[in-house]
Design a protein around this motif. Structure first.
Motif, PDB file in Angstrom:
ATOM      1  N   MET A  80       0.826  -1.202   0.000  1.00 48.70           N
ATOM      2  CA  MET A  80       0.000   0.000   0.000  1.00 48.70           C
ATOM      3  C   MET A  80       0.865   1.259   0.000  1.00 48.70           C
ATOM      4  N   LEU A  81       1.926   1.260   0.789  1.00 43.00           N
ATOM      5  CA  LEU A  81       2.808   2.417   0.850  1.00 43.00           C
ATOM      6  C   LEU A  81       3.437   2.716  -0.506  1.00 43.00           C
ATOM      7  N   GLU A  82       3.792   1.675  -1.228  1.00 50.12           N
ATOM      8  CA  GLU A  82       4.384   1.873  -2.553  1.00 50.12           C
ATOM      9  C   GLU A  82       3.426   2.624  -3.467  1.00 50.12           C
ATOM     10  N   ARG A  83       2.176   2.205  -3.466  1.00 53.00           N
ATOM     11  CA  ARG A  83       1.168   2.883  -4.295  1.00 53.00           C
ATOM     12  C   ARG A  83       0.941   4.310  -3.810  1.00 53.00           C
ATOM     13  N   ALA A  84       0.856   4.498  -2.503  1.00 56.75           N
ATOM     14  CA  ALA A  84       0.613   5.833  -1.955  1.00 56.75           C
ATOM     15  C   ALA A  84       1.739   6.791  -2.319  1.00 56.75           C
ATOM     16  N   ARG A  85       2.972   6.310  -2.268  1.00 48.69           N
ATOM     17  CA  ARG A  85       4.109   7.172  -2.617  1.00 48.69           C
ATOM     18  C   ARG A  85       4.063   7.587  -4.085  1.00 48.69           C
ATOM     19  N   GLN A  86       3.648   6.674  -4.942  1.00 48.74           N
ATOM     20  CA  GLN A  86       3.531   7.012  -6.363  1.00 48.74           C
ATOM     21  C   GLN A  86       2.515   8.130  -6.572  1.00 48.74           C
ATOM     22  N   HIS A  87       1.369   8.031  -5.910  1.00 42.38           N
ATOM     23  CA  HIS A  87       0.339   9.058  -6.065  1.00 42.38           C
ATOM     24  C   HIS A  87       0.794  10.391  -5.452  1.00 42.38           C
ATOM     25  N   ALA A  88       1.464  10.321  -4.317  1.00 44.31           N
ATOM     26  CA  ALA A  88       1.928  11.548  -3.664  1.00 44.31           C
ATOM     27  C   ALA A  88       2.963  12.262  -4.525  1.00 44.31           C
ATOM     28  N   ALA A  89       3.826  11.490  -5.180  1.00 46.73           N
ATOM     29  CA  ALA A  89       4.891  12.090  -5.983  1.00 46.73           C
ATOM     30  C   ALA A  89       4.361  12.752  -7.244  1.00 46.73           C
ATOM     31  N   ALA A  90       3.148  12.393  -7.635  1.00 47.54           N
ATOM     32  CA  ALA A  90       2.585  12.903  -8.888  1.00 47.54           C
ATOM     33  C   ALA A  90       1.922  14.266  -8.736  1.00 47.54           C
ATOM     34  N   MET A  91       1.894  14.813  -7.518  1.00 48.38           N
ATOM     35  CA  MET A  91       1.218  16.088  -7.307  1.00 48.38           C
ATOM     36  C   MET A  91       2.135  17.063  -6.583  1.00 48.38           C
ATOM     37  N   ALA A  92       1.899  18.326  -6.812  1.00 45.24           N
ATOM     38  CA  ALA A  92       2.621  19.358  -6.072  1.00 45.24           C
ATOM     39  C   ALA A  92       2.120  19.397  -4.633  1.00 45.24           C
ATOM     40  N   ASN A  93       3.036  19.553  -3.699  1.00 42.67           N
ATOM     41  CA  ASN A  93       2.669  19.623  -2.276  1.00 42.67           C
ATOM     42  C   ASN A  93       1.861  18.411  -1.828  1.00 42.67           C
ATOM     43  N   GLY A  94       2.256  17.252  -2.362  1.00 38.74           N
ATOM     44  CA  GLY A  94       1.574  16.018  -2.003  1.00 38.74           C
ATOM     45  C   GLY A  94       1.875  15.595  -0.579  1.00 38.74           C
ATOM     46  N   PRO A  95       1.160  14.588  -0.089  1.00 40.00           N
ATOM     47  CA  PRO A  95       1.393  14.118   1.270  1.00 40.00           C
ATOM     48  C   PRO A  95       2.748  13.438   1.405  1.00 40.00           C
ATOM     49  N   VAL A  96       3.284  13.473   2.611  1.00 33.46           N
ATOM     50  CA  VAL A  96       4.475  12.703   2.965  1.00 33.46           C
ATOM     51  C   VAL A  96       3.998  11.325   3.408  1.00 33.46           C
ATOM     52  N   ILE A  97       4.502  10.283   2.781  1.00 38.49           N
ATOM     53  CA  ILE A  97       4.062   8.925   3.071  1.00 38.49           C
ATOM     54  C   ILE A  97       5.170   8.196   3.818  1.00 38.49           C
ATOM     55  N   GLN A  98       4.821   7.641   4.992  1.00 32.28           N
ATOM     56  CA  GLN A  98       5.808   7.003   5.846  1.00 32.28           C
ATOM     57  C   GLN A  98       5.299   5.661   6.356  1.00 32.28           C
ATOM     58  N   HIS A  99       6.235   4.778   6.667  1.00 29.07           N
ATOM     59  CA  HIS A  99       5.908   3.541   7.366  1.00 29.07           C
ATOM     60  C   HIS A  99       5.599   3.888   8.812  1.00 29.07           C
ATOM     61  N   GLY A 100       4.445   3.452   9.303  1.00 23.90           N
ATOM     62  CA  GLY A 100       4.088   3.767  10.680  1.00 23.90           C
ATOM     63  C   GLY A 100       2.839   3.032  11.118  1.00 23.90           C
ATOM     64  N   ASP A 101       2.726   2.817  12.415  1.00 24.68           N
ATOM     65  CA  ASP A 101       1.643   2.046  13.025  1.00 24.68           C
ATOM     66  C   ASP A 101       0.514   2.979  13.457  1.00 24.68           C
ATOM     67  N   ALA A 102      -0.683   2.729  12.956  1.00 21.10           N
ATOM     68  CA  ALA A 102      -1.832   3.561  13.307  1.00 21.10           C
ATOM     69  C   ALA A 102      -2.172   3.480  14.788  1.00 21.10           C
ATOM     70  N   VAL A 103      -1.857   2.364  15.430  1.00 25.19           N
ATOM     71  CA  VAL A 103      -2.181   2.230  16.852  1.00 25.19           C
ATOM     72  C   VAL A 103      -1.223   3.031  17.718  1.00 25.19           C
ATOM     73  N   HIS A 104       0.043   3.067  17.337  1.00 18.73           N
ATOM     74  CA  HIS A 104       1.060   3.791  18.102  1.00 18.73           C
ATOM     75  C   HIS A 104       1.848   4.710  17.168  1.00 18.73           C
ATOM     76  N   PRO A 105       1.244   5.771  16.664  1.00 23.85           N
ATOM     77  CA  PRO A 105       1.966   6.678  15.753  1.00 23.85           C
ATOM     78  C   PRO A 105       3.134   7.329  16.476  1.00 23.85           C
ATOM     79  N   ASP A 106       4.277   7.323  15.832  1.00 29.25           N
ATOM     80  CA  ASP A 106       5.510   7.774  16.479  1.00 29.25           C
ATOM     81  C   ASP A 106       5.765   9.252  16.169  1.00 29.25           C
ATOM     82  N   PHE A 107       4.972  10.109  16.823  1.00 27.12           N
ATOM     83  CA  PHE A 107       5.116  11.554  16.671  1.00 27.12           C
ATOM     84  C   PHE A 107       4.976  12.202  18.045  1.00 27.12           C
ATOM     85  N   PRO A 108       5.571  13.368  18.240  1.00 27.11           N
ATOM     86  CA  PRO A 108       5.429  14.048  19.528  1.00 27.11           C
ATOM     87  C   PRO A 108       3.982  14.489  19.772  1.00 27.11           C
TER      88      PRO A 108
END
Length: 231
Positions: A80-108
């Motif tokens: 899924m991440l591979e596909r998401a990165r392709q779509h993000a790269a195709a647009m200006a100011n696209g989302p940043v796509i990262q590997h991460g766990d929805a249950v324990h997101p690793d952000f401050p």
């Protein structure tokens, strides 16, 4: 193999066909318009810092970025991440796509103005813990906005290839919303995490698109819901 590894493996295998369905040309423009309106309704005018959890192929993350938000999308399924990165790269100011766990997101704490998800709640392990962690990531006045439905109220009977192999009884045992009878069970999770003003909006526009164009294979035509809550 852990429960989450089984889920990841299923969605990595499904990623190509899933993405092709999302991108199908017969209703792509209509979907873009309808879903953009859903997310515009869910969040205040931006630009906001948004975390899209369980981003999958990035459908919601891309649309949120298109609305002017600063979006980070996380997922654990590499396909899924591979596909998401392709779509993000195709647009200006696209989302940043990262590997991460929805249950324990690793952000401050306090990193985001909104946490969003689309079609995640039903396959989310430990949803109470997950949503509590999302609330921790929100700034004061921030929003949690999730879209889902009661996909399997009679049990996880899905004819998709390899579905039962991955979503076996061990997996089902740790997914309390997988067989939810009502969207109220998702509402209860958000309220239990301390969110206020939890609101359910039936997505009539998506229901109508599904009536016109048909639903995904092995799915029933049913109402989907936007559930929002405020910190």
């Amino acid at each position: 193999m852990t429960v989450q590894h089984r889920i990841n493996a299923y969605w990595t295998g499904r990623a190509p066909s899933y993405d092709e369905y999302v991108q199908r040309p017969d209703r792509f423009a209509a979907d873009q318009q309808a879903w953009s309106a859903v997310w515009a309704q869910a969040l205040s005018a931006g630009p906001l810092d948004v975390l899209d959890v369980g981003t999958g192929t990035g459908q919601a993350a891309v649309l949120l970025a298109g609305l002017g938000h600063r979006v980070t999308g996380i997922d654990l399924a590499e396909g899924m991440l591979e596909r998401a990165r392709q779509h993000a790269a195709a647009m200006a100011n696209g989302p940043v796509i990262q590997h991460g766990d929805a249950v324990h997101p690793d952000f401050p704490a306090g990193s985001f103005d909104a946490v969003t998800s689309r079609y995640l709640m039903w396959t989310l392990r430990e949803p109470e813990i997950a949503v509590a962690n999302w609330v921790r990531l929100l700034r004061p006045g921030g929003t949690v906005a999730v879209v889902d439905s009661t996909w399997f109220p009679n049990g996880l009977d899905n004819a998709a290839e390899n579905f039962a192999d991955h979503y076996d009884h061990q997996v089902q045992a740790v997914l309390p919303l997988a067989t939810a009878q009502s969207i109220d069970q998702t509402v209860a999770v958000l309220e239990g995490a301390g969110l206020a003003q939890v609101t359910v909006t039936p997505l009539a526009s998506i229901f109508e698109l599904d009536r016109r164009f048909g639903v995904a294979p092995n799915h029933e035509h049913q109402m989907q819901f936007l559930v929002t809550g405020q910190r």
